[in-house]
Write an enzyme that holds these catalytic residues in place. Structure first.
Site, PDB file in Angstrom:
ATOM      1  N   GLY A   1       2.069   5.154   1.885  1.00 22.21           N
ATOM      2  CA  GLY A   1       1.952   5.587   3.365  1.00 22.21           C
ATOM      3  C   GLY A   1       3.221   5.440   4.024  1.00 22.21           C
ATOM      4  O   GLY A   1       3.883   4.984   3.416  1.00 22.21           O
ATOM      5  N   ASN A   2       3.398   6.125   5.437  1.00 22.47           N
ATOM      6  CA  ASN A   2       4.517   5.970   6.068  1.00 22.47           C
ATOM      7  C   ASN A   2       5.009   4.641   6.432  1.00 22.47           C
ATOM      8  O   ASN A   2       6.274   4.563   6.077  1.00 22.47           O
ATOM      9  CB  ASN A   2       4.047   6.663   7.198  1.00 22.47           C
ATOM     10  CG  ASN A   2       4.837   7.099   8.073  1.00 22.47           C
ATOM     11  OD1 ASN A   2       5.798   6.518   8.957  1.00 22.47           O
ATOM     12  ND2 ASN A   2       4.936   8.526   7.761  1.00 22.47           N
TER      13      ASN A   2
ATOM     14  N   GLY B   1       0.791  -1.159  -0.127  1.00 19.83           N
ATOM     15  CA  GLY B   1      -0.004  -0.019   0.104  1.00 19.83           C
ATOM     16  C   GLY B   1       0.905   1.087   0.164  1.00 19.83           C
ATOM     17  O   GLY B   1       2.108   1.193  -0.184  1.00 19.83           O
TER      18      GLY B   1
ATOM     19  N   LYS C   1      -5.617   7.555  17.276  1.00 22.18           N
ATOM     20  CA  LYS C   1      -6.100   8.734  17.855  1.00 22.18           C
ATOM     21  C   LYS C   1      -5.371   9.013  19.135  1.00 22.18           C
ATOM     22  O   LYS C   1      -6.082   8.853  20.414  1.00 22.18           O
ATOM     23  CB  LYS C   1      -7.607   8.703  18.140  1.00 22.18           C
ATOM     24  CG  LYS C   1      -8.477   8.483  16.745  1.00 22.18           C
ATOM     25  CD  LYS C   1      -8.437   9.669  15.903  1.00 22.18           C
ATOM     26  CE  LYS C   1      -9.103   9.609  14.635  1.00 22.18           C
ATOM     27  NZ  LYS C   1      -8.723  10.656  13.419  1.00 22.18           N
TER      28      LYS C   1
ATOM     29  N   ILE D   1      -7.404  -0.823   9.811  1.00 23.78           N
ATOM     30  CA  ILE D   1      -7.724   0.039  10.893  1.00 23.78           C
ATOM     31  C   ILE D   1      -8.048  -0.743  12.320  1.00 23.78           C
ATOM     32  O   ILE D   1      -7.405  -0.182  13.142  1.00 23.78           O
ATOM     33  CB  ILE D   1      -9.167   0.347  10.449  1.00 23.78           C
ATOM     34  CG1 ILE D   1      -9.098   1.441   9.439  1.00 23.78           C
ATOM     35  CG2 ILE D   1     -10.102   1.023  11.792  1.00 23.78           C
ATOM     36  CD1 ILE D   1     -10.424   2.281   8.898  1.00 23.78           C
TER      37      ILE D   1
ATOM     38  N   GLU E   1      -0.389  -2.625  -6.789  1.00 22.45           N
ATOM     39  CA  GLU E   1      -1.300  -1.811  -7.543  1.00 22.45           C
ATOM     40  C   GLU E   1      -0.702  -0.396  -7.742  1.00 22.45           C
ATOM     41  O   GLU E   1      -1.252   0.122  -8.816  1.00 22.45           O
ATOM     42  CB  GLU E   1      -2.484  -1.527  -6.341  1.00 22.45           C
ATOM     43  CG  GLU E   1      -3.866  -1.355  -6.503  1.00 22.45           C
ATOM     44  CD  GLU E   1      -4.665  -1.439  -5.356  1.00 22.45           C
ATOM     45  OE1 GLU E   1      -5.185  -2.245  -5.093  1.00 22.45           O
ATOM     46  OE2 GLU E   1      -5.040  -0.184  -4.719  1.00 22.45           O
TER      47      GLU E   1
ATOM     48  N   ASN F   1     -11.761   4.878   3.872  1.00 19.40           N
ATOM     49  CA  ASN F   1     -11.514   4.882   2.631  1.00 19.40           C
ATOM     50  C   ASN F   1     -12.493   3.795   1.798  1.00 19.40           C
ATOM     51  O   ASN F   1     -13.353   4.173   1.243  1.00 19.40           O
ATOM     52  CB  ASN F   1      -9.939   4.842   2.196  1.00 19.40           C
ATOM     53  CG  ASN F   1      -9.176   5.880   3.150  1.00 19.40           C
ATOM     54  OD1 ASN F   1      -9.410   6.861   3.132  1.00 19.40           O
ATOM     55  ND2 ASN F   1      -8.206   5.319   3.338  1.00 19.40           N
TER      56      ASN F   1
HETATM   57  O1  0RQ Z   1      -7.409   9.209  10.351  1.00 20.01           O
HETATM   58  O2  0RQ Z   1      -5.883  11.196   9.630  1.00 20.01           O
HETATM   59  O3  0RQ Z   1      -8.342  11.379  10.356  1.00 20.01           O
HETATM   60  O4  0RQ Z   1      -6.436  10.849  12.056  1.00 20.01           O
HETATM   61  O5  0RQ Z   1      -7.339   6.120   9.896  1.00 20.01           O
HETATM   62  O6  0RQ Z   1      -4.594   6.090   9.567  1.00 20.01           O
HETATM   63  O7  0RQ Z   1      -2.706   5.411  10.707  1.00 20.01           O
HETATM   64  O8  0RQ Z   1      -2.484   7.363   8.803  1.00 20.01           O
HETATM   65  O9  0RQ Z   1      -2.678   4.732   8.422  1.00 20.01           O
HETATM   66  O10 0RQ Z   1      -2.948   5.867   6.221  1.00 20.01           O
HETATM   67  O11 0RQ Z   1      -1.880   3.241   6.598  1.00 20.01           O
HETATM   68  O12 0RQ Z   1      -4.235   4.001   6.637  1.00 20.01           O
HETATM   69  C1  0RQ Z   1      -6.425   1.018   6.689  1.00 20.01           C
HETATM   70  C2  0RQ Z   1      -7.238   3.282   6.309  1.00 20.01           C
HETATM   71  C3  0RQ Z   1      -4.860   2.690   7.089  1.00 20.01           C
HETATM   72  C4  0RQ Z   1      -5.537   2.483   5.028  1.00 20.01           C
HETATM   73  C5  0RQ Z   1      -6.071   2.183   6.368  1.00 20.01           C
HETATM   74  C6  0RQ Z   1      -7.418   6.419  11.004  1.00 20.01           C
HETATM   75  C7  0RQ Z   1      -6.502   7.255  11.522  1.00 20.01           C
HETATM   76  C8  0RQ Z   1      -6.191   8.090  10.232  1.00 20.01           C
HETATM   77  C9  0RQ Z   1      -5.391   6.593   8.465  1.00 20.01           C
HETATM   78  P1  0RQ Z   1      -6.914  10.693  10.965  1.00 20.01           P
HETATM   79  P2  0RQ Z   1      -3.002   5.773   9.329  1.00 20.01           P
HETATM   80  P3  0RQ Z   1      -2.823   4.522   6.766  1.00 20.01           P
HETATM   81  C10 0RQ Z   1      -3.255  -0.935  -0.749  1.00 20.01           C
HETATM   82  C11 0RQ Z   1      -4.535  -1.805  -0.849  1.00 20.01           C
HETATM   83  C12 0RQ Z   1      -7.618  -0.084   2.767  1.00 20.01           C
HETATM   84  C13 0RQ Z   1      -7.188  -0.013   1.160  1.00 20.01           C
HETATM   85  C14 0RQ Z   1      -6.032  -0.974   0.895  1.00 20.01           C
HETATM   86  C15 0RQ Z   1      -6.683   1.927   3.806  1.00 20.01           C
HETATM   87  C16 0RQ Z   1      -6.556   7.218   9.125  1.00 20.01           C
HETATM   88  O13 0RQ Z   1      -4.714   1.410   4.674  1.00 20.01           O
HETATM   89  O14 0RQ Z   1      -7.563   2.631   3.269  1.00 20.01           O
HETATM   90  O15 0RQ Z   1      -5.561  -1.554   1.744  1.00 20.01           O
HETATM   91  N1  0RQ Z   1      -6.655   0.467   3.503  1.00 20.01           N
HETATM   92  N2  0RQ Z   1      -5.537  -1.131  -0.368  1.00 20.01           N
HETATM   93  O16 0RQ Z   1      -6.650   8.120  12.775  1.00 20.01           O
HETATM   94  C17 0RQ Z   1     -10.245   4.887  14.176  1.00 20.01           C
HETATM   95  C18 0RQ Z   1      -8.855   2.995  14.240  1.00 20.01           C
HETATM   96  C19 0RQ Z   1      -8.100   3.603  13.278  1.00 20.01           C
HETATM   97  C20 0RQ Z   1      -8.569   4.880  12.899  1.00 20.01           C
HETATM   98  C21 0RQ Z   1      -6.740   4.075  11.797  1.00 20.01           C
HETATM   99  N3  0RQ Z   1      -8.765   1.785  14.572  1.00 20.01           N
HETATM  100  N4  0RQ Z   1      -9.963   3.745  14.732  1.00 20.01           N
HETATM  101  N5  0RQ Z   1      -9.445   5.509  13.169  1.00 20.01           N
HETATM  102  N6  0RQ Z   1      -7.577   5.161  12.021  1.00 20.01           N
HETATM  103  N7  0RQ Z   1      -7.075   3.117  12.608  1.00 20.01           N
HETATM  104  C22 0RQ Z   1      -3.131  -0.303  -2.314  1.00 20.01           C
HETATM  105  C23 0RQ Z   1      -2.941   1.104  -1.951  1.00 20.01           C
HETATM  106  O17 0RQ Z   1      -2.762   1.505  -0.913  1.00 20.01           O
HETATM  107  C24 0RQ Z   1      -2.905   1.929  -3.085  1.00 20.01           C
END
Ligand code: 0RQ
Length: 504
Positions: free
Chosen positions: A270-271, A268, A407, A363, A293, A383
């Site tokens: 991100g960081n 994926g 959070k 998540i 992807e 997302n």
């Molecule tokens: O929200 O910025 O408003 O605080 O979710 O979380 O920690 O920055 O992590 O950017 O890796 O996203 C699953 C969303 C993780 C992503 C997900 C909140 C958190 C923040 C983002 P804020 P982080 P990431 C790959 C295949 C599905 C699609 C996929 C995703 C925001 O990886 O969309 O995998 N995956 N595609 O605060 C409440 C929790 C949370 C939460 C995170 N437990 N409860 N909020 N967040 N965990 C292909 C590609 O990527 C192209």
């Protein structure tokens, strides 16, 4: 600009974005190009949003249905969502304005595995596609379309739409020409045949889209950059996750389950992902490949370092700096990169055949290894599932990575029961947090619970999970995957009521 539109017989179709937007009527279903912030149309959606805002101001209803590849950019999803212009959207969204409208119940959103969009359209379940609005990087003298920085569902939109509007973007590098591989061999059952791709670098199609020129009703010239998120260097948590994962890869090589070439990587954005890719640069692997992807910054770095031999994807997802680098040096990268339609980049048949190593974010995960990738507190979309399901279910190794809390510690990413499940425990082989790694392969639910709690949970939540699990073992209706039904989602309820999963 004439250089980009070599087919001079199309010159009479060149028009302004406003004129092109005027060709899109209310109620239309529009198939847009665009995949994770690259290759989306940049001027007609903005003009359309303006037109729709004016219609609304005059008291006239005006909405469209938007299909895309995945997420797009603020000039598309953001502008149209802000104008209340979208009544239905598929298949993946990460735009904050659109997310807010969806979560307020003002916009319908159909979130589906990215590889399944094109077949679903061909099967007819989604209805008629009125207009395809596609960014390309050029048009050849023969009238074929040179794709842009993403392919997504463009092949399907071009073939299925009644009418086509093109944006020809001069900003995109001319050296993209030849990087794409458009496969036209897909058919619906019972006529489906094997996809003849056995190595990630196989080319099985053609470099350009075919197009029925009779359907083209407008061409708009643009010169605007893809708008991707700026690069943020890996933080300590991301580095810790990467460290655990690299140790795990080393162990797998030692055990003979992986070689020094690993297997085609999917990751994926991100960081955390960037930290993993950065870690791979210094690790003792060679001739790595990627069947994924999106191609992100870390992959370009790995190509530069000579670690990555080639990468196959459906789109670029680069920071502005890396996008500049690609544009300036595309000639150098073009033979190592292949962009494909998303139904091929994410195809379960190919992911299974190649044995991809899938690395995705989550998540939350529960103690039995079910993963929620999409919904916060069981109801609010973040997302979408994107390609995570395409890869996770079919991968040789399906890895999910996350911070152990969200959070600022108010939420545990490891919970008694996931409030929504995208990836069932059978599709989840490894979970990694900054605390450690849980290898779940071959483990029963109770064995899984023990390693997930011990290795992945944050210390602030670990005792709470241990307590829950111990009591579940005593009182559950069955002892295969013990739960306390009245309590399983109480952590989420507590967060909704008090702003924290911790007991005050
Ligand atoms: O929200 O910025 O408003 O605080 O979710 O979380 O920690 O920055 O992590 O950017 O890796 O996203 C699953 C969303 C993780 C992503 C997900 C909140 C958190 C923040 C983002 P804020 P982080 P990431 C790959 C295949 C599905 C699609 C996929 C995703 C925001 O990886 O969309 O995998 N995956 N595609 O605060 C409440 C929790 C949370 C939460 C995170 N437990 N409860 N909020 N967040 N965990 C292909 C590609 O990527 C192209």
């Amino acid at each position: 600009s004439k250089g980009r539109i070599q087919d001079t017989t199309l010159s009479n179709l060149i028009m302004s974005a406003d004129d092109a937007a005027a060709l899109i009527p209310s109620g239309a279903t529009v198939g847009m190009s665009g995949f994770t912030g690259s290759g989306y149309p940049k001027s007609v959606p903005l003009a359309l949003a303006k037109r729709i805002e004016a219609a609304h101001a005059a008291g006239n209803p005006f909405k469209i249905k938007v299909w895309s590849g995945a997420s797009t950019g603020p000039e598309l999803d953001g502008a149209l969502a802000k104008a209340d212009a979208i009544e239905f959207r598929l298949p993946y969204n990460s735009d904050p304005v659109a997310r807010d409208k969806i979560n307020k119940g003002q916009m319908d959103y159909f979130d589906i595995h990215l590889s399944q969009v094109a077949p679903l359209v061909w099967e007819g379940f989604l209805g008629n596609l009125d207009i395809a609005l596609i960014e390309v990087s050029g048009i050849t003298a023969e009238g074929a379309l040179i794709p842009s920085s993403s392919i997504g569902n463009n092949k399907t939109w071009l073939d299925r739409a009644d009418k086509i509007i093109l944006e020809v973007n001069r900003w995109q590098s001319e050296a993209l020409n030849g990087m794409h591989d458009i496969y036209y061999g897909t058919a619906l059952p019972p006529h489906r045949v094997p996809i003849p791709l056995v190595r990630p670098d196989d080319r099985i199609g053609q470099p350009h889209f075919r197009v029925d020129r009779e359907k083209i009703i407008g061409i708009v010239e643009t010169d605007a950059p893809d708008r991707n998120a700026p690069f943020s260097p890996p933080d300590d948590v991301a580095k810790a996750i990467a460290g655990h994962l690299l140790e795990f890869f080393a162990h797998e090589v030692k055990m003979g389950r992986l070689t020094k070439n690993l297997l085609p990587l999917q990751s994926g954005v991100g960081n955390v992902t960037n930290a993993v890719l950065a870690g791979l640069i210094d690790a003792p692997y060679e001739n790595l490949t990627s069947f994924t992807e999106v191609i992100q910054d870390g992959m370009l770095d790995m190509l530069d370092a000579g670690k990555l031999r080639m990468a196959s994807a459906t789109a670029f997802s680069l920071s502005p700096e890396a996008a500049e680098r690609l544009n300036n040096e595309a000639e150098r990268y073009r033979h190592k990169l292949i962009l494909r339609p998303q139904e091929i980049s994410n195809h379960p048949e190919l992911v299974r055949r190649l044995g991809c190593i899938a690395m995705n974010g989550l998540i939350e995960a529960d103690i039995y290894g079910n993963v929620n990738s999409t919904h916060v507190m069981g109801s609010r979309i973040q997302n979408g599932i994107g390609g995570s399901g395409d890869f996770a279910r079919n991968a040789y190794l399906s890895i999910f990575m996350t911070h152990s809390t969200a959070k600022k510690g108010a939420i545990s990413a490891i919970v008694p029961q996931a409030s929504h499940v995208d990836h069932i425990t059978q599709d989840v082989h490894v979970i990694v947090t900054e605390q450690g790694l849980a290898d779940l392969r071959g483990l029963s639910p109770k064995q899984r619970a023990k390693v997930i709690i011990a290795n992945c949970a944050h210390p602030a939540y670990r005792p709470m999970l241990e307590d829950y699990y111990a009591r579940a073992l005593k009182t559950a209706y069955g002892l295969h995957a013990p739960n306390i039904l009245s309590e399983a989602l109480s952590w989420h309820q507590r967060y909704v009521e008090t702003g924290s999963m911790l007991v005050k």
